[in-house]
Design a protein around this motif. Sequence first.
Motif, mmCIF file in Angstrom:
data_model
loop_
_atom_site.group_PDB
_atom_site.id
_atom_site.type_symbol
_atom_site.label_atom_id
_atom_site.label_comp_id
_atom_site.label_asym_id
_atom_site.label_seq_id
_atom_site.Cartn_x
_atom_site.Cartn_y
_atom_site.Cartn_z
ATOM 1 N N GLY A 1 -8.175 -9.325 -19.970
ATOM 2 C CA GLY A 1 -9.186 -9.799 -19.033
ATOM 3 C C GLY A 1 -9.171 -11.304 -18.891
ATOM 4 N N GLN A 2 -8.953 -12.026 -20.001
ATOM 5 C CA GLN A 2 -8.878 -13.480 -19.942
ATOM 6 C C GLN A 2 -7.668 -13.939 -19.135
ATOM 7 N N ALA A 3 -6.580 -13.189 -19.240
ATOM 8 C CA ALA A 3 -5.388 -13.518 -18.456
ATOM 9 C C ALA A 3 -5.680 -13.357 -16.961
ATOM 10 N N ALA A 4 -6.287 -12.239 -16.592
ATOM 11 C CA ALA A 4 -6.616 -12.006 -15.182
ATOM 12 C C ALA A 4 -7.613 -13.045 -14.682
ATOM 13 N N ALA A 5 -8.543 -13.463 -15.543
ATOM 14 C CA ALA A 5 -9.556 -14.443 -15.142
ATOM 15 C C ALA A 5 -8.942 -15.800 -14.847
ATOM 16 N N ALA A 6 -7.806 -16.107 -15.456
ATOM 17 C CA ALA A 6 -7.188 -17.423 -15.301
ATOM 18 C C ALA A 6 -6.286 -17.504 -14.073
ATOM 19 N N ILE A 7 -6.252 -16.432 -13.271
ATOM 20 C CA ILE A 7 -5.343 -16.370 -12.122
ATOM 21 C C ILE A 7 -6.156 -16.365 -10.829
ATOM 22 N N ARG A 8 -5.688 -17.117 -9.830
ATOM 23 C CA ARG A 8 -6.269 -17.074 -8.482
ATOM 24 C C ARG A 8 -5.454 -16.116 -7.630
ATOM 25 N N GLY A 9 -6.120 -15.306 -6.838
ATOM 26 C CA GLY A 9 -5.386 -14.395 -5.961
ATOM 27 C C GLY A 9 -6.306 -13.474 -5.212
ATOM 28 N N ASP A 10 -5.729 -12.638 -4.358
ATOM 29 C CA ASP A 10 -6.518 -11.679 -3.598
ATOM 30 C C ASP A 10 -7.041 -10.553 -4.480
ATOM 31 N N ASN A 11 -6.294 -10.243 -5.570
ATOM 32 C CA ASN A 11 -6.709 -9.212 -6.512
ATOM 33 C C ASN A 11 -6.268 -9.646 -7.903
ATOM 34 N N ALA B 1 6.627 -10.567 -4.458
ATOM 35 C CA ALA B 1 6.197 -9.204 -4.119
ATOM 36 C C ALA B 1 4.713 -8.996 -4.372
ATOM 37 N N LEU B 2 4.145 -9.749 -5.325
ATOM 38 C CA LEU B 2 2.737 -9.563 -5.706
ATOM 39 C C LEU B 2 1.774 -10.316 -4.798
ATOM 40 N N VAL B 3 2.273 -11.274 -4.016
ATOM 41 C CA VAL B 3 1.368 -12.109 -3.205
ATOM 42 C C VAL B 3 1.681 -12.060 -1.717
ATOM 43 N N THR B 4 2.696 -11.304 -1.318
ATOM 44 C CA THR B 4 3.086 -11.244 0.090
ATOM 45 C C THR B 4 2.414 -10.057 0.768
ATOM 46 N N ILE C 1 5.253 -17.935 2.682
ATOM 47 C CA ILE C 1 5.645 -16.991 1.627
ATOM 48 C C ILE C 1 6.107 -17.745 0.383
ATOM 49 N N LEU C 2 6.939 -18.764 0.579
ATOM 50 C CA LEU C 2 7.464 -19.516 -0.563
ATOM 51 C C LEU C 2 6.358 -20.311 -1.248
ATOM 52 N N ARG C 3 5.436 -20.855 -0.479
ATOM 53 C CA ARG C 3 4.352 -21.632 -1.083
ATOM 54 C C ARG C 3 3.394 -20.722 -1.847
ATOM 55 N N ARG C 4 3.127 -19.534 -1.324
ATOM 56 C CA ARG C 4 2.275 -18.592 -2.059
ATOM 57 C C ARG C 4 2.956 -18.181 -3.371
ATOM 58 N N THR C 5 4.263 -18.020 -3.318
ATOM 59 C CA THR C 5 5.012 -17.685 -4.529
ATOM 60 C C THR C 5 4.932 -18.827 -5.530
ATOM 61 N N ILE C 6 5.142 -20.050 -5.053
ATOM 62 C CA ILE C 6 5.067 -21.222 -5.929
ATOM 63 C C ILE C 6 3.659 -21.366 -6.492
ATOM 64 N N ASP C 7 2.660 -21.086 -5.658
ATOM 65 C CA ASP C 7 1.272 -21.188 -6.103
ATOM 66 C C ASP C 7 1.018 -20.257 -7.288
ATOM 67 N N LEU C 8 1.502 -19.005 -7.194
ATOM 68 C CA LEU C 8 1.325 -18.069 -8.310
ATOM 69 C C LEU C 8 2.111 -18.535 -9.527
ATOM 70 N N LEU C 9 3.359 -18.950 -9.310
ATOM 71 C CA LEU C 9 4.184 -19.412 -10.437
ATOM 72 C C LEU C 9 3.538 -20.609 -11.134
ATOM 73 N N SER C 10 2.912 -21.498 -10.344
ATOM 74 C CA SER C 10 2.321 -22.703 -10.932
ATOM 75 C C SER C 10 1.128 -22.375 -11.818
ATOM 76 N N GLN C 11 0.554 -21.185 -11.654
ATOM 77 C CA GLN C 11 -0.581 -20.796 -12.481
ATOM 78 C C GLN C 11 -0.151 -20.214 -13.838
ATOM 79 N N LEU C 12 1.061 -19.671 -13.887
ATOM 80 C CA LEU C 12 1.479 -18.938 -15.083
ATOM 81 C C LEU C 12 1.483 -19.792 -16.356
ATOM 82 N N PRO C 13 1.921 -21.057 -16.298
ATOM 83 C CA PRO C 13 1.877 -21.848 -17.534
ATOM 84 C C PRO C 13 0.472 -22.084 -18.064
ATOM 85 N N HIS C 14 -0.532 -21.858 -17.246
ATOM 86 C CA HIS C 14 -1.916 -22.102 -17.647
ATOM 87 C C HIS C 14 -2.666 -20.813 -17.967
#
Length: 1007
Positions: A845-855, A882-885, A965-978
Amino acid sequence: MNASTRSIELDLKNLFPFELDPFQKQAIAALNADRSVVVCAPTGSGKTLIGEYAIYRALARGGRVFYTTPLKALSNQKLRDFRSAFGIEQVGLVTGDVCINRDALILVMTTEIFRNMLYGTPIGEIGTSLEGVEAVVLDECHYMNDRQRGTVWEESIIYCPPQIQLIALSATVANADQLTDWLNLVHGSTELVYSNFRPVPLQFNFGNPKGLFPLLDKSQTQINSFLKPKKGWEKNVRGNRYDHQQKGGSLIAAIKQIQQKDEFPHLYFMFSRRGCEEALTELGKLCLVNSAEATQIRTQAEAFLAQNPQVGRNDKVRPMLEPLCRGFGAYHLELQPSWRNLIAHLFQQGLVKVLFVPQILYVVSQLQRRDMLPAIYFIFSRSGCDLAVMESDRAVAELGAFSLVNETEAKQLRIQIDQFVARNPEVARVGQIEPLYRGIAAHHAGLLPAWKGFVEELFQQGLVKVVFATETLAAGINMPARTTVISALSKRTDDGHRLLTPSEFLQMAGRAGRRGMDVTGYVVTLQTPFEGAKEAAYLATSGADPLVSQFTPTYGMVLNLLQTHSLIEAKDLVERSFAQYLATLYLKPQQQAITELTAELTKLDIQLAPIDLDALANYQKLKERLKQEHQLLKTLQQQAEAVQASDIAQIIPYVPPGTLLSLKGKYIQVPSPVPAVLIAKEKGRGQSPYLVCLSAENRWFVATTHDLVELHGEALQAQMLESVVPPVELTLKPGQVRRGTPETEAIASQIPPTVELTVAPEVLAQEQVVESVTNQLENHAIRQWGNPSQLLKRHRRRLALQDEINQRQAQFRENQAQHWQEFLNLIEILRAFGCLEDVTPTLLGQAAAAIRGDNELWLGLALMSGEFDELDPHHLAAAACALVTETPRPDSWTNYSPPEPAFEALKSLRGMRRQLFQLQRRYHVALPVWLEYDLIGIPEQWALGVEWTQLCANTSLDEGDIVRILRRTIDLLSQLPHVPPLPDTIKRNAIRAIQLMDRFPVNEVVA
């Protein structure tokens, strides 16, 4: 911050070298009085100045200001503006994937970033804090209406500490007072600053084939009488009116009128390219050229066709040859270039007298002629914008009909464009560069952000004269124009084709008029086959729409709130939403109605308290039974009468005169049966005879078998009746009645005045039952408390009241707790997937809470599944995509296949995705669960170093879509280290993937 520091007052004349408007002074005074403000004023009226004042004040005190916007592009623009005004070192930017000078005193950010900071959980840890923040500017606050972003705005206001002033800047909305009242409730003292004053007033115009006309009358409240539907107008397929001039006869009349005014050569605009072609066939044999001109046209056309035989075989060109020799031409982009060149050449020679062109060419020429440039030309499609640019450029290049820039401007454009292209060769597109040289550009989401930014810069310099844009340009971006053109008053949406809302119309119209540069701003609406002046006038005179709440709980909201708040505290926060406030306003009449109904119910309870309700219920049952017994009695009587009537019909032919009978029925309509004696039988209309009878009251009747109740046998001998003759005035017609004579009195006196009717046994028995029940009712114990009917009426009203109160209360509770129930539903789904232990977020749950997204739940489940841990950086980028497109359009394609490692990792998520879908359906949750494979080869290839032009050549997507598409992908990737629970391998690979992908023209270029 101490009081002396807060009491600093600034000299407005030093800050702003012009006189402020009253609403700006009112807002500044409210801020100085430590109140938050809602500033609601028209687009372009100077709302941003109030935010700038808050910045000046904070800098003077050593404090900080957050400036939030709903769009990254608007954030980038504000960064440039504030750097210019306050200095580069004073301003920072945070937009999720871009972080510049995050500890600056002036920090520009998207509203979502600010909301995340307020959670106080890892998702908001961006390296800065609320320390020293005096004010937060919520720019474009009407975005609360936005379905995707509205919840973020409401959360930002609800969670914001009360000591921080909020400055909500909004375009005009109908319920600004409600928004202000809500802020007073959930944040603190807030003042509404409202203004409908426009520094540059708007003039609305309407364009149709006859020209450009004022849309409204002198009062600016009604349609111009000249534009009202007149004789000769007819309705189109949607029921709207359109000019009959488009039809053949009226078109000929219009051309002749142009001829009389000697306005040749003439550009005549049509609604569509097809309309240009159809106009040629509607002109009959009308000729505008003399014989010499006709010969010149024919000679040049034949020479052209001899050199270009394939053009002459074209289905579009062949029908145009004969009208061309009479001086008529059609010109649009779908015609072959060589044929267009010929038409343009003939038009420039003055041989083609009338040239039918699409409306864009006509409108732009009108705007230039009337000194109404620069203009933003709104078109509700990307392709429409691109074609508009191409058509306008062809018009400039080939027709020579108008030029949008002068020589000096053309030189400036060429220098700046060439320098930009030299710096950014990947961005250069011939179809965009050539029109830009002539002051014409497109602006829409399908273009590269870098190119759009360059167009915005040139437009602000006054070098671009017409920008063909989608309506997104109306939202926030500072591109002031003298004129806005709204090409259609309806658009296609997810909910079908509909008319623009007044707010959508006003948002676009509000871009017209540059403060300090224009005396008047112009808004041009155009006639289409679907909408006309009536619809345009309606939108131009309508007030703005009200703000409606789009508040919807999300997984991220649930998980972040439950990390820092108890369930009761979370409930309080959710129920402080603007949606709940509006629902409460709506529910006030409902609550009042419940109160009034409850008072009436209490009164009835008091009145009915002494009564034995069991006795009342017994009385009601008896009454219902009596009704049923009466109905049964009536049925039995009807059946007995039917049997008797059948018997009478069989024996009536044999009944002799002198027979005693009883009359009552179809024609003899009397209260009770009349005793009478049969005098004679006369032929009737059918087989049954008419019966001439004399009653005991000495009255003559003409009856039928339908009037015989009963036959009683012979009462008088036939010879006694031989001398009895019916009166002459007695017509032999059923139902006739006449008085007897003294002579018949003796006969009548021998008839018994009453006779006993035979009653069928079953009828007699039922009569006794009815009498028994009636007696029970008349002697019922309930009568000691009053009139039973009145008591029953009160009891029934009481039951109805209780039922209505129950229904209203259930509806009230449902509306009152709607969003909290949604919150609880999300909790159940999160528990099912192990994200919550009771109401405490687990590691997942803490992992999901630290992510921005549609779901956020879906992203957390996918990333924590372990399937992505060992993927190489380029494969991780593909999987993240695939997860954000969103689901691509059916006609989208790419030559890049999904990489196998990413595809296999994604396939393993299908079962979990199916479970999430099922649970969401059960709990009525409509959040998307993206897992789209088709386009994931694009981010993989970009991460592998493919050149931009090659990448674009291998897909049908627009460049802007690829970037998104590429920016949304980068946006998700940029969250993973945090995301703390994720393994180090996936964090390292995410950082490497970003390094590979975040390059021009995909990376955010911030000046």
